[in-house]
Write a protein that holds these residues in place. Structure first.
Motif, PDB file in Angstrom:
ATOM      1  N   GLY A 171       0.501 -44.277  20.113  1.00  0.00           N
ATOM      2  CA  GLY A 171      -0.244 -43.646  18.965  1.00  0.00           C
ATOM      3  C   GLY A 171       0.660 -42.453  18.627  1.00  0.00           C
ATOM      4  N   TYR A 172       0.399 -41.734  17.581  1.00  0.00           N
ATOM      5  CA  TYR A 172       1.126 -40.443  17.278  1.00  0.00           C
ATOM      6  C   TYR A 172       0.482 -39.132  18.025  1.00  0.00           C
ATOM      7  CZ  TYR A 172       4.095 -42.334  13.898  1.00  0.00           C
ATOM      8  OH  TYR A 172       5.243 -43.125  13.221  1.00  0.00           O
ATOM      9  N   ILE A 173      -0.248 -39.233  19.074  1.00  0.00           N
ATOM     10  CA  ILE A 173      -0.828 -38.254  19.968  1.00  0.00           C
ATOM     11  C   ILE A 173      -0.378 -38.828  21.408  1.00  0.00           C
ATOM     12  CG2 ILE A 173      -2.314 -36.602  20.601  1.00  0.00           C
ATOM     13  CD1 ILE A 173      -4.037 -37.017  18.147  1.00  0.00           C
ATOM     14  N   GLU A 174       0.807 -38.856  21.698  1.00  0.00           N
ATOM     15  CA  GLU A 174       1.188 -39.549  22.781  1.00  0.00           C
ATOM     16  C   GLU A 174       1.719 -38.590  24.183  1.00  0.00           C
ATOM     17  OE1 GLU A 174       3.838 -43.224  24.935  1.00  0.00           O
ATOM     18  OE2 GLU A 174       3.568 -42.957  22.679  1.00  0.00           O
ATOM     19  N   PHE A 175       2.810 -37.937  23.589  1.00  0.00           N
ATOM     20  CA  PHE A 175       3.923 -37.204  24.470  1.00  0.00           C
ATOM     21  C   PHE A 175       3.263 -35.705  24.787  1.00  0.00           C
ATOM     22  CE2 PHE A 175       6.433 -40.535  22.630  1.00  0.00           C
ATOM     23  CZ  PHE A 175       6.594 -41.285  23.811  1.00  0.00           C
ATOM     24  N   ALA A 176       3.868 -34.993  25.529  1.00  0.00           N
ATOM     25  CA  ALA A 176       3.535 -33.880  25.735  1.00  0.00           C
ATOM     26  C   ALA A 176       3.551 -32.618  24.477  1.00  0.00           C
ATOM     27  CB  ALA A 176       4.372 -32.964  27.073  1.00  0.00           C
ATOM     28  N   ASP A 177       4.674 -32.871  23.731  1.00  0.00           N
ATOM     29  CA  ASP A 177       4.544 -32.073  22.703  1.00  0.00           C
ATOM     30  C   ASP A 177       3.727 -32.276  21.604  1.00  0.00           C
ATOM     31  OD1 ASP A 177       6.072 -34.563  22.413  1.00  0.00           O
ATOM     32  OD2 ASP A 177       7.156 -33.577  20.422  1.00  0.00           O
ATOM     33  N   GLU A 178       3.352 -33.636  21.518  1.00  0.00           N
ATOM     34  CA  GLU A 178       2.161 -34.054  20.613  1.00  0.00           C
ATOM     35  C   GLU A 178       0.883 -33.571  20.981  1.00  0.00           C
ATOM     36  OE1 GLU A 178       4.727 -37.876  18.832  1.00  0.00           O
ATOM     37  OE2 GLU A 178       3.251 -38.099  20.677  1.00  0.00           O
ATOM     38  N   ILE A 179       0.492 -33.571  22.139  1.00  0.00           N
ATOM     39  CA  ILE A 179      -0.723 -33.211  22.713  1.00  0.00           C
ATOM     40  C   ILE A 179      -0.754 -31.543  22.466  1.00  0.00           C
ATOM     41  CG2 ILE A 179      -1.983 -32.685  24.800  1.00  0.00           C
ATOM     42  CD1 ILE A 179      -0.899 -35.156  25.872  1.00  0.00           C
ATOM     43  N   SER A 180       0.326 -30.752  22.726  1.00  0.00           N
ATOM     44  CA  SER A 180       0.308 -29.358  22.533  1.00  0.00           C
ATOM     45  C   SER A 180       0.075 -28.943  21.007  1.00  0.00           C
ATOM     46  CB  SER A 180       1.567 -28.795  22.733  1.00  0.00           C
ATOM     47  OG  SER A 180       1.687 -27.532  22.766  1.00  0.00           O
ATOM     48  N   LYS A 181       0.750 -29.850  20.024  1.00  0.00           N
ATOM     49  CA  LYS A 181       0.345 -29.489  18.720  1.00  0.00           C
ATOM     50  C   LYS A 181      -0.939 -29.867  18.129  1.00  0.00           C
ATOM     51  CE  LYS A 181       3.735 -30.915  15.840  1.00  0.00           C
ATOM     52  NZ  LYS A 181       4.635 -31.793  15.097  1.00  0.00           N
ATOM     53  N   ILE A 182      -1.404 -30.914  18.588  1.00  0.00           N
ATOM     54  CA  ILE A 182      -2.789 -31.097  18.347  1.00  0.00           C
ATOM     55  C   ILE A 182      -3.599 -30.288  18.692  1.00  0.00           C
ATOM     56  CG2 ILE A 182      -3.604 -32.907  19.981  1.00  0.00           C
ATOM     57  CD1 ILE A 182      -3.791 -33.651  16.221  1.00  0.00           C
ATOM     58  N   VAL A 183      -3.777 -29.896  19.886  1.00  0.00           N
ATOM     59  CA  VAL A 183      -4.510 -28.727  20.566  1.00  0.00           C
ATOM     60  C   VAL A 183      -4.377 -27.772  19.722  1.00  0.00           C
ATOM     61  CG1 VAL A 183      -4.752 -27.361  22.637  1.00  0.00           C
ATOM     62  CG2 VAL A 183      -4.677 -29.816  22.927  1.00  0.00           C
ATOM     63  N   ALA A 184      -3.086 -27.297  19.509  1.00  0.00           N
ATOM     64  CA  ALA A 184      -3.128 -25.831  18.611  1.00  0.00           C
ATOM     65  C   ALA A 184      -3.664 -26.114  17.221  1.00  0.00           C
ATOM     66  CB  ALA A 184      -1.407 -25.764  18.406  1.00  0.00           C
ATOM     67  N   ASP A 185      -3.700 -27.240  16.691  1.00  0.00           N
ATOM     68  CA  ASP A 185      -4.111 -27.359  15.284  1.00  0.00           C
ATOM     69  C   ASP A 185      -5.526 -27.614  14.959  1.00  0.00           C
ATOM     70  OD1 ASP A 185      -1.528 -26.926  14.302  1.00  0.00           O
ATOM     71  OD2 ASP A 185      -0.548 -28.882  14.000  1.00  0.00           O
ATOM     72  N   ILE A 186      -6.022 -28.155  16.121  1.00  0.00           N
ATOM     73  CA  ILE A 186      -7.746 -28.513  15.950  1.00  0.00           C
ATOM     74  C   ILE A 186      -8.199 -27.701  16.923  1.00  0.00           C
ATOM     75  CG2 ILE A 186      -9.302 -30.144  16.136  1.00  0.00           C
ATOM     76  CD1 ILE A 186      -7.422 -32.393  15.120  1.00  0.00           C
ATOM     77  N   PRO A 187      -9.070 -27.110  16.797  1.00  0.00           N
ATOM     78  CA  PRO A 187      -9.779 -25.974  17.480  1.00  0.00           C
ATOM     79  C   PRO A 187     -10.857 -26.645  18.487  1.00  0.00           C
ATOM     80  CG  PRO A 187      -9.815 -25.062  15.234  1.00  0.00           C
ATOM     81  CD  PRO A 187      -9.360 -26.309  14.974  1.00  0.00           C
ATOM     82  N   TYR A 188     -10.931 -25.866  19.585  1.00  0.00           N
ATOM     83  CA  TYR A 188     -11.960 -26.538  20.547  1.00  0.00           C
ATOM     84  C   TYR A 188     -13.303 -26.528  20.002  1.00  0.00           C
ATOM     85  CZ  TYR A 188     -14.074 -27.248  25.028  1.00  0.00           C
ATOM     86  OH  TYR A 188     -15.004 -27.854  26.091  1.00  0.00           O
ATOM     87  N   ASP A 189     -13.747 -25.938  18.837  1.00  0.00           N
ATOM     88  CA  ASP A 189     -15.204 -26.083  18.600  1.00  0.00           C
ATOM     89  C   ASP A 189     -15.293 -27.199  17.554  1.00  0.00           C
ATOM     90  OD1 ASP A 189     -14.067 -25.077  16.310  1.00  0.00           O
ATOM     91  OD2 ASP A 189     -15.223 -23.435  15.902  1.00  0.00           O
ATOM     92  N   VAL A 190     -14.072 -27.878  17.289  1.00  0.00           N
ATOM     93  CA  VAL A 190     -14.209 -29.156  16.681  1.00  0.00           C
ATOM     94  C   VAL A 190     -14.113 -30.299  17.459  1.00  0.00           C
ATOM     95  CG1 VAL A 190     -12.861 -30.689  14.747  1.00  0.00           C
ATOM     96  CG2 VAL A 190     -13.028 -28.132  14.557  1.00  0.00           C
ATOM     97  N   ALA A 191     -13.213 -30.139  18.326  1.00  0.00           N
ATOM     98  CA  ALA A 191     -12.976 -31.257  19.440  1.00  0.00           C
ATOM     99  C   ALA A 191     -12.321 -30.736  20.688  1.00  0.00           C
ATOM    100  CB  ALA A 191     -12.079 -32.477  18.881  1.00  0.00           C
ATOM    101  N   GLY A 192     -12.861 -31.586  21.767  1.00  0.00           N
ATOM    102  CA  GLY A 192     -12.190 -31.562  23.182  1.00  0.00           C
ATOM    103  C   GLY A 192     -11.137 -32.540  23.255  1.00  0.00           C
ATOM    104  N   LEU A 193     -10.958 -32.537  24.673  1.00  0.00           N
ATOM    105  CA  LEU A 193      -9.605 -33.501  25.201  1.00  0.00           C
ATOM    106  C   LEU A 193     -10.385 -34.645  25.966  1.00  0.00           C
ATOM    107  CD1 LEU A 193      -6.512 -31.619  25.840  1.00  0.00           C
ATOM    108  CD2 LEU A 193      -6.977 -33.185  23.954  1.00  0.00           C
ATOM    109  N   CYS A 194      -9.957 -35.777  25.821  1.00  0.00           N
ATOM    110  CA  CYS A 194     -10.066 -37.013  27.120  1.00  0.00           C
ATOM    111  C   CYS A 194      -8.757 -37.120  27.359  1.00  0.00           C
ATOM    112  CB  CYS A 194     -10.992 -38.079  26.406  1.00  0.00           C
ATOM    113  SG  CYS A 194     -10.879 -39.657  27.579  1.00  0.00           S
TER     114      CYS A 194
END
Length: 308
Positions: A171-194
């Motif tokens: 998928g388009y959230i797979e690699f370390a840089d993509e995880i970093s980007k999605i965490v930066a762009d979607i706040p924790y009050d909206v979603a966490g991580l699995c």
């Protein structure tokens, strides 16, 4: 660390609702109970019926609860978003009406969760695990992608269900840089991580390090193990992620290359409490060994200090 180990239909090869070889959902629930699980994920949309009474009866018969629902869809295409939001409504409409799981001391959000995964991109599927060759989204495509993921998470929040973004090979959230980007762009009050230990490893990351790196965002965890010999071969062959799984790239925990003592140490270090779900993706035509495999995974974790 206070945890409950759960199961997922993926351990029986159930990933695509249209696969004619999927085992009956009633069999999966019965075997999950025999494996000692107290909770299981809902699986792909439509695998377990969207009938609260029917599902509740079968869960009660097997001593199970539902720990999470799953969105595993194309999250890039704007035209696909209305369908995905309907799926979110349907899934949340079921899981919020089922018996509530206990909250562990120190657990950040109550179960059930909604795991949010991107999928169905041919160009990324055949390059899964291959950081250097996988195509990336343009800035404009990423903006659209983030808008769609945010919309899915917001809809889950409206139902009172905690959404957790799940980086997934292919998928388009797979690699370390993509995880970093999605965490930066979607706040924790909206979603966490699995975070999924197997997918992290498959895509070039150290699971222990990333568990610690994203401790503040980690709400839910998936466990799996990777057969290195098969994994390295399928990467060279450039085949689809689940085609690799059908060849045995994922294996019972303890049979592969992941260090579950180190992973436990990292979970202890960050004070993780809550639910962890075992997945061993496979071809459903090989599901005859699923019960034995999940038992072996659970026994290995118990033998290595996991209090389950």
């Amino acid at each position: 660390m206070s945890i409950t180990i759960c199961g997922a239909p993926g351990c029986w090869g159930v990933e695509d609702i249209n696969n004619p070889h999927n085992p009956p959902w009633t069999k999966v629930l019965a075997e999950a109970s025999k494996a000692g699980y107290k909770a299981i994920e809902l699986g792909p949309y439509g695998y377990l019926p969207l009938d609260v009474n029917l599902v509740s009866q079968e869960l009660e018969k097997n001593g199970l609860s539902v720990v999470a629902g799953t969105i595993f869809q194309d999250l890039l295409d704007r035209d696909n978003l209305p369908k995905v939001l309907t799926y979110v409504d349907d899934i949340c409409g079921v899981i919020t009406k089922l018996p509530v799981l206990p909250i562990h001391k120190g657990q950040k959000f109550a179960a059930p969760f909604l795991t949010v995964m991107d999928w169905f991109h041919d160009e990324r599927d055949i390059t899964s695990g291959s950081y250097d060759t996988a195509p990336r989204l343009s800035d404009k495509q990423w903006e659209i992608f983030v808008e769609n993921v945010t919309a899915v998470c917001n809809r889950a929040n409206e139902h009172g269900v905690r959404p957790v973004i799940h980086p997934h090979a292919g998928g388009y959230i797979e690699f370390a840089d993509e995880i970093s980007k999605i965490v930066a762009d979607i706040p924790y009050d909206v979603a966490g991580l699995c975070l999924d230990t197997g997918h992290l490893y498959y895509s070039g990351m150290n699971p222990s390090q990333f568990i610690e790196k994203y401790a503040d965002r980690l709400d839910y965890v998936h466990f799996k193990d990777v057969n290195d010999e098969v994994y390295k071969r399928v990467l060279k062959e450039k085949i689809r992620f689940f085609d690799g799984c059908a060849q045995g790239s994922m294996c019972p925990i303890g049979d592969g290359s992941l260090d579950y003592v180190a992973i436990k140490n990292s979970l202890d270090k960050i004070g993780y409490s809550g639910y962890i779900t075992i997945e061993q993706e496979r071809d459903p035509r090989d599901a005859d060994t699923s019960l034995a495999d999940v038992k072996r995974s659970v026994d290995y974790l118990k033998a290595n200090g996991y209090e389950i």
